[in-house]
Scaffold this active site. Structure first.
Site, short mmCIF file in Angstrom:
data_model
loop_
_atom_site.label_atom_id
_atom_site.label_comp_id
_atom_site.label_asym_id
_atom_site.label_seq_id
_atom_site.Cartn_x
_atom_site.Cartn_y
_atom_site.Cartn_z
N CYS A 56 -5.45 104.69 -5.23
CA CYS A 56 -4.79 105.25 -6.42
C CYS A 56 -5.75 106.04 -7.30
O CYS A 56 -5.32 106.77 -8.19
CB CYS A 56 -4.12 104.16 -7.23
SG CYS A 56 -2.99 103.17 -6.26
N HIS A 71 -2.54 106.80 -14.21
CA HIS A 71 -1.89 106.46 -12.94
C HIS A 71 -0.60 105.70 -13.23
O HIS A 71 -0.59 104.77 -14.04
CB HIS A 71 -2.85 105.62 -12.10
CG HIS A 71 -2.20 105.02 -10.89
ND1 HIS A 71 -1.41 105.75 -10.04
CD2 HIS A 71 -2.21 103.75 -10.41
CE1 HIS A 71 -0.97 104.97 -9.08
NE2 HIS A 71 -1.43 103.75 -9.28
N ASN A 108 5.41 104.27 -8.13
CA ASN A 108 3.96 104.43 -8.00
C ASN A 108 3.67 105.24 -6.74
O ASN A 108 4.02 104.82 -5.64
CB ASN A 108 3.35 103.02 -7.92
CG ASN A 108 1.84 103.02 -7.71
OD1 ASN A 108 1.26 104.05 -7.39
ND2 ASN A 108 1.24 101.86 -7.88
N1 ACO Z 1 13.17 91.28 -7.02
C1 ACO Z 1 13.48 90.05 -7.46
N2 ACO Z 1 12.60 89.04 -7.48
C2 ACO Z 1 11.35 89.31 -7.06
C3 ACO Z 1 10.96 90.57 -6.60
C4 ACO Z 1 11.94 91.59 -6.59
N3 ACO Z 1 11.67 92.84 -6.17
N4 ACO Z 1 9.66 90.54 -6.26
C5 ACO Z 1 9.23 89.28 -6.50
N5 ACO Z 1 10.26 88.55 -6.99
C6 ACO Z 1 10.24 87.14 -7.40
C7 ACO Z 1 9.12 86.37 -6.76
O1 ACO Z 1 9.51 85.91 -5.47
C8 ACO Z 1 8.93 85.24 -7.75
O2 ACO Z 1 9.95 84.28 -7.53
P1 ACO Z 1 9.60 82.71 -7.63
O3 ACO Z 1 9.15 82.51 -9.06
O4 ACO Z 1 10.89 82.07 -7.29
O5 ACO Z 1 8.50 82.49 -6.65
C9 ACO Z 1 9.25 85.88 -9.09
O6 ACO Z 1 9.99 87.08 -8.80
C10 ACO Z 1 8.00 86.25 -9.89
O7 ACO Z 1 7.13 86.94 -9.02
P2 ACO Z 1 5.75 87.46 -9.53
O8 ACO Z 1 5.05 88.19 -8.42
O9 ACO Z 1 5.02 86.34 -10.19
O10 ACO Z 1 6.23 88.49 -10.63
P3 ACO Z 1 5.43 89.13 -11.80
O11 ACO Z 1 6.09 88.78 -13.05
O12 ACO Z 1 3.95 88.95 -11.66
O13 ACO Z 1 5.72 90.67 -11.52
C11 ACO Z 1 4.71 92.63 -10.61
C12 ACO Z 1 5.31 91.27 -10.31
C13 ACO Z 1 5.78 93.53 -11.20
C14 ACO Z 1 4.23 93.25 -9.31
C15 ACO Z 1 3.56 92.43 -11.61
O14 ACO Z 1 2.67 91.47 -11.16
C16 ACO Z 1 2.83 93.68 -11.86
O15 ACO Z 1 3.32 94.55 -12.55
N6 ACO Z 1 1.59 93.82 -11.35
C17 ACO Z 1 0.86 95.03 -11.46
C18 ACO Z 1 0.61 95.49 -10.11
C19 ACO Z 1 0.92 96.93 -9.89
O16 ACO Z 1 1.41 97.65 -10.73
N7 ACO Z 1 0.64 97.31 -8.70
C20 ACO Z 1 0.92 98.62 -8.28
C21 ACO Z 1 0.07 98.92 -7.14
S1 ACO Z 1 -1.55 98.81 -7.52
C22 ACO Z 1 -1.98 100.20 -8.15
O17 ACO Z 1 -1.32 101.18 -8.05
C23 ACO Z 1 -3.14 100.13 -8.92
#
Ligand code: ACO
Length: 324
Positions: free
Chosen positions: A110, A251, A281
């Site tokens: 990225c 980004h 993204n």
């Molecule tokens: N739809 C519904 N539920 C989902 C989904 C989905 N698409 N994906 C995961 N879940 C569920 C999980 O299974 C979990 O369920 P559980 O509690 O029963 O186990 C629950 O939602 C919470 O999952 P988490 O992964 O803990 O969710 P979180 O609140 O951390 O959000 C996210 C996830 C959005 C990815 C967050 O961590 C984030 O924004 N991270 C930043 C990472 C990022 O932006 N990466 C992009 C790529 S990297 C880059 O470009 C730099």
């Protein structure tokens, strides 16, 4: 003075909304949009990484007024080229007829567009090359495990490009003011994607997971802690203050990351343009696509100061200050 003198971008025609995804997997618009800000993304159907790159490159060249055969350097940042060989940059070179350019790919996930900008600038500042075409392009949809709802919903496809010119003699102020870039391979496991295993008549290793895996919370913490630091560092290096900056083009990974960065920098959200709502993204392509849409829509005025910042797998992160 190294200036961006043309931009371009291309997105696949097919838009896939969160509601479309909720019909094929256990997710919802509410879950995706409340955590990320993303509501839709463009996914390649007939489009290719090379095809979108060529379209973006042609637009950037047209705006710059530079003919393709005058290009000295092409750097293409991608983690999802159509082919391992030849490189994306060489495919673009052939398609646009940049017969005199040296062309190579740069892989910094990225941060790829930022690292390409900085690499091209170093060549140009040293006098080796006078101009460059830099590209960020991805077809991330093919890198996703579509059974992993935690990652596949975040990403999209597209390409962005910029032409860099060395305008030392034009008497105006501006251009690239500063850049900083960092890597930390020791934390690389939080965002990973395997490759083909060694498999030949003398060895047969087990295949790694060939799709993107991500520790979302670790990536989130990495982004919100490092991006404010590199933005501040790049701005100070340019002998400016954060208040001097008109646009922070970050980004486009996640709206919450961008809001957190804005808060930590004590800058208003109006200075943080976003297209992630409709694009998701797009890794190396996200910064140049957003920059192109700002440019095309007349949102950037001459002499305005812009911070570009990328962060992602590697881990890698970088920022640059440019004056338009
Ligand atoms: N739809 C519904 N539920 C989902 C989904 C989905 N698409 N994906 C995961 N879940 C569920 C999980 O299974 C979990 O369920 P559980 O509690 O029963 O186990 C629950 O939602 C919470 O999952 P988490 O992964 O803990 O969710 P979180 O609140 O951390 O959000 C996210 C996830 C959005 C990815 C967050 O961590 C984030 O924004 N991270 C930043 C990472 C990022 O932006 N990466 C992009 C790529 S990297 C880059 O470009 C730099």
């Amino acid at each position: 003075m190294i200036k961006i003198c043309g931009t371009g971008s291309a997105l696949p025609a097919r838009t896939v909304t969160n509601d479309d995804l909720s019909k094929i997997m256990d997710t919802s618009d509410e879950w995706i949009s409340s955590r990320t800000g993303i509501r839709a993304r463009h996914l390649a159907v007939e489009e290719t990484t090379t095809g979108m790159s060529v379209a973006a490159a042609k637009q950037a060249l047209e705006e710059s007024g530079l003919q393709a055969e005058k290009l000295d350097l092409i750097i293409a940042a991608t983690l999802s080229p159509d082919h391992v060989l030849p490189t994306l940059a060489c495919e673009v070179q052939a398609a646009i007829g940049a017969t005199h350019a040296v062309a190579f790919d740069l892989h910094a996930a990225c941060s790829g567009f930022l690292f390409s900008l900085n690499t091209a600038a170093a060549y140009m500042q040293s006098g080796i090359y006078k101009n460059a075409l830099i590209i960020g392009a991805e077809t991330l949809s093919k890198m996703m495990d579509w059974n992993d709802r935690g990652t596949c919903v975040l990403f999209g496809d597209g390409a962005g490009a910029a032409v860099l010119c060395n305008l030392t003699d034009d008497g105006t102020d501006g251009g690239l003011k500063s850049f900083v870039q960092y890597s930390d391979g020791a934390r690389g496991g939080v965002l990973a994607c395997g490759n083909r295993p060694v498999n030949h008549p003398f060895a047969n290793h087990e295949a790694e997971n060939q799709y993107v895996t991500m520790d979302g919370q670790a990536v989130y913490k990495f982004a919100v802690s490092t991006v404010p630091k590199i933005v501040t560092e790049a701005v100070e290096k340019a002998h400016l203050t954060l208040d001097d900056i008109d646009h922070f083009v970050l980004h486009q990974a996640n709206q919450r990351i961008i809001e957190s960065v804005a808060k930590r920098l004590k800058q208003p959200m109006e200075k943080f343009p976003m297209n992630l709502q409709g694009c998701g993204n797009i890794s190396a392509a996200s910064v140049p696509i957003l920059l192109d849409s700002l440019n095309k829509n007349g949102m950037i005025k001459t002499n305005e100061r812009i911070v570009l910042a990328g962060f992602g797998a590697g881990l890698t992160w970088g920022a640059a200050v440019i004056q338009w």
